[in-house]
Design a protein around this motif. Structure first.
Motif, PDB file in Angstrom:
ATOM      1  N   LYS A  56     -60.576  10.452  22.763  1.00 38.98           N
ATOM      2  CA  LYS A  56     -61.574  10.683  23.807  1.00 38.98           C
ATOM      3  C   LYS A  56     -62.989  10.455  23.263  1.00 38.98           C
ATOM      4  O   LYS A  56     -63.864   9.925  23.957  1.00 38.98           O
ATOM      5  CB  LYS A  56     -61.443  12.124  24.333  1.00 38.98           C
ATOM      6  N   SER A  57     -63.227  10.828  22.008  1.00 42.48           N
ATOM      7  CA  SER A  57     -64.568  10.697  21.432  1.00 42.48           C
ATOM      8  C   SER A  57     -64.924   9.256  21.080  1.00 42.48           C
ATOM      9  O   SER A  57     -66.078   8.963  20.783  1.00 42.48           O
ATOM     10  CB  SER A  57     -64.680  11.563  20.172  1.00 42.48           C
ATOM     11  N   LYS A  58     -63.938   8.363  21.128  1.00 40.90           N
ATOM     12  CA  LYS A  58     -64.183   6.968  20.748  1.00 40.90           C
ATOM     13  C   LYS A  58     -64.429   6.056  21.947  1.00 40.90           C
ATOM     14  O   LYS A  58     -64.563   4.837  21.799  1.00 40.90           O
ATOM     15  CB  LYS A  58     -62.993   6.438  19.930  1.00 40.90           C
ATOM     16  N   ASP A  59     -64.455   6.619  23.125  1.00 41.95           N
ATOM     17  CA  ASP A  59     -64.730   5.841  24.338  1.00 41.95           C
ATOM     18  C   ASP A  59     -63.801   4.647  24.500  1.00 41.95           C
ATOM     19  O   ASP A  59     -64.234   3.502  24.685  1.00 41.95           O
ATOM     20  CB  ASP A  59     -66.192   5.362  24.354  1.00 41.95           C
ATOM     21  N   LYS A  60     -62.514   4.910  24.411  1.00 43.12           N
ATOM     22  CA  LYS A  60     -61.525   3.857  24.639  1.00 43.12           C
ATOM     23  C   LYS A  60     -61.471   3.517  26.123  1.00 43.12           C
ATOM     24  O   LYS A  60     -62.021   4.242  26.975  1.00 43.12           O
ATOM     25  CB  LYS A  60     -60.146   4.331  24.174  1.00 43.12           C
ATOM     26  N   ASP A  61     -60.775   2.437  26.452  1.00 42.07           N
ATOM     27  CA  ASP A  61     -60.668   2.032  27.856  1.00 42.07           C
ATOM     28  C   ASP A  61     -59.349   2.501  28.469  1.00 42.07           C
ATOM     29  O   ASP A  61     -58.854   1.912  29.427  1.00 42.07           O
ATOM     30  CB  ASP A  61     -60.813   0.518  27.997  1.00 42.07           C
ATOM     31  N   TRP A 117     -62.134  10.752  34.730  1.00 39.75           N
ATOM     32  CA  TRP A 117     -62.486  11.867  33.852  1.00 39.75           C
ATOM     33  C   TRP A 117     -62.509  11.457  32.378  1.00 39.75           C
ATOM     34  O   TRP A 117     -63.339  11.930  31.612  1.00 39.75           O
ATOM     35  CB  TRP A 117     -61.481  13.003  34.019  1.00 39.75           C
ATOM     36  N   VAL A 161     -62.206   8.104  30.937  1.00 37.98           N
ATOM     37  CA  VAL A 161     -62.685   6.788  30.498  1.00 37.98           C
ATOM     38  C   VAL A 161     -64.124   6.593  30.952  1.00 37.98           C
ATOM     39  O   VAL A 161     -64.462   6.773  32.126  1.00 37.98           O
ATOM     40  CB  VAL A 161     -61.783   5.655  31.056  1.00 37.98           C
ATOM     41  N   LYS A 162     -64.982   6.198  30.031  1.00 35.44           N
ATOM     42  CA  LYS A 162     -66.409   6.087  30.281  1.00 35.44           C
ATOM     43  C   LYS A 162     -66.727   5.086  31.385  1.00 35.44           C
ATOM     44  O   LYS A 162     -67.484   5.382  32.299  1.00 35.44           O
ATOM     45  CB  LYS A 162     -67.128   5.701  28.996  1.00 35.44           C
ATOM     46  N   ASP A 163     -66.156   3.897  31.295  1.00 31.95           N
ATOM     47  CA  ASP A 163     -66.434   2.857  32.294  1.00 31.95           C
ATOM     48  C   ASP A 163     -65.191   2.594  33.150  1.00 31.95           C
ATOM     49  O   ASP A 163     -64.754   1.460  33.308  1.00 31.95           O
ATOM     50  CB  ASP A 163     -66.860   1.564  31.587  1.00 31.95           C
ATOM     51  N   ALA A 164     -64.630   3.653  33.694  1.00 31.24           N
ATOM     52  CA  ALA A 164     -63.379   3.543  34.440  1.00 31.24           C
ATOM     53  C   ALA A 164     -63.493   2.611  35.652  1.00 31.24           C
ATOM     54  O   ALA A 164     -62.515   1.953  36.009  1.00 31.24           O
ATOM     55  CB  ALA A 164     -62.927   4.932  34.898  1.00 31.24           C
ATOM     56  N   LYS A 165     -64.647   2.525  36.250  1.00 33.67           N
ATOM     57  CA  LYS A 165     -64.807   1.695  37.444  1.00 33.67           C
ATOM     58  C   LYS A 165     -64.608   0.212  37.141  1.00 33.67           C
ATOM     59  O   LYS A 165     -64.351  -0.595  38.044  1.00 33.67           O
ATOM     60  CB  LYS A 165     -66.177   1.924  38.063  1.00 33.67           C
TER      61      LYS A 165
END
Length: 290
Positions: free
Chosen positions: A130-135, A282, A284-288
């Motif tokens: 989660k801390s690594k901003d995976k997709d 919730w 993923v940073k760029d989930a869109k």
């Protein structure tokens, strides 16, 4: 329907991805002693089989088995056949696998864990990802033991019709063990029942009674003082790598019922993840953009 990643081609894996709504499951276990009566691969065998069976009820992609896990105890005392790897290496390998799974378009990855000793490091692993901003989003589902206690409660609530696989004598035995508060755990009645259904020829019931599965309570004084050991000192308190009362009377009929109940429970969890519209947003940073 063929839901296993390894049995698909590079062309038709995309079809499975669509049917699974981007959900991929990694069965995770370990290879270690489970008393004298169960096979070394108990945890990963049951995790892989249950995940696959559940995927037949609720289609998701089932990745290859991750047959490694955290095994407590000194290496020089490990029983023959145990496979021990550094947790750091396991985390590195699992991350690479998850990255590859995501590269193939599966953005919801379920870690289906069949080994109790994996829970701490898998939780840490999920936090690190989660801390690594995976997709992709990670979640964990742990195996639960159906027999005898969960099964007995269901029988008491719904009647014997809920376990048509079992005879009246089987039901009487399960209810008896439940009433007596049978201790189950590593290699106990619950896991034995699953293996009796999956691979009965791998179960050596004639080896019961040779080594005890009872707690020797050696670390109780530390617990009483509020001192915590890794896994609450499990390897010390259960040196025979067996936790629980002897699963006397466990058979293939009880196993079939127990396995079915667990497969149905896990399939419901798969369904929830498939239909969920919040997890990616919730986690993923760029989930869109996915």
């Amino acid at each position: 329907m063929e839901t296993r990643w390894l049995y698909r081609t590079s062309e038709n894996l995309a079809e499975l991805r669509e049917e699974a709504k981007g959900v991929c499951v990694i069965p995770i276990g370990c290879v270690e002693k489970h008393g004298l009566h169960l096979p070394l691969g108990q945890d990963i065998i049951q995790a892989g089989h249950i995940a696959w069976q559940a995927s037949q009820l609720e289609p998701v992609c089932v990745f290859a088995d991750f047959s490694f896990g955290d095994i407590q105890g000194k290496k020089e005392y490990m029983p023959l056949g145990s496979v021990i790897m550094p947790v750091e290496l396991e985390m590195q390998l699992l991350e690479v696998l998850c990255d590859n799974i995501s590269n193939s378009g599966f953005k919801k990855i379920i870690l289906f864990n069949g080994h109790g000793g994996n829970k701490p490091w898998l939780s840490t692993f999920m936090r690190s990802i989660k801390s690594k901003d995976k997709d992709y989003a990670l979640m964990m589902v742990n195996i639960e033991l159906s027999a005898p206690h969960r099964m007995a409660k269901l029988i008491e609530e719904e009647g014997r019709e809920c376990v048509p696989e079992m005879t009246d004598e089987d039901i009487e035995l399960v209810l008896k063990y439940h009433k007596e508060g049978m201790l189950i755990g590593h290699g106990g009645f619950g896991e034995t029942s699953y293996m009796m259904a999956i691979s009965p020829e791998s179960v050596c019931m004639d080896r019961l009674g040779i080594e005890t599965g009872k707690d020797n309570h050696k670390t109780d004084y530390l617990m009483a003082a509020g001192v915590q050991l890794v896994d609450a000192g499990w390897a010390i308190n259960f040196p025979n790598a067996f936790t629980g009362d002897d699963p006397i009377g466990c058979n293939e009929r009880i196993g079939a019922a127990a396995l079915r109940l667990e497969v149905e429970r896990v399939a419901k969890a798969f369904k929830v993840v498939k239909e969920d519209e919040n997890i990616l947003g919730w986690m993923v940073k760029d989930a869109k953009k996915l």
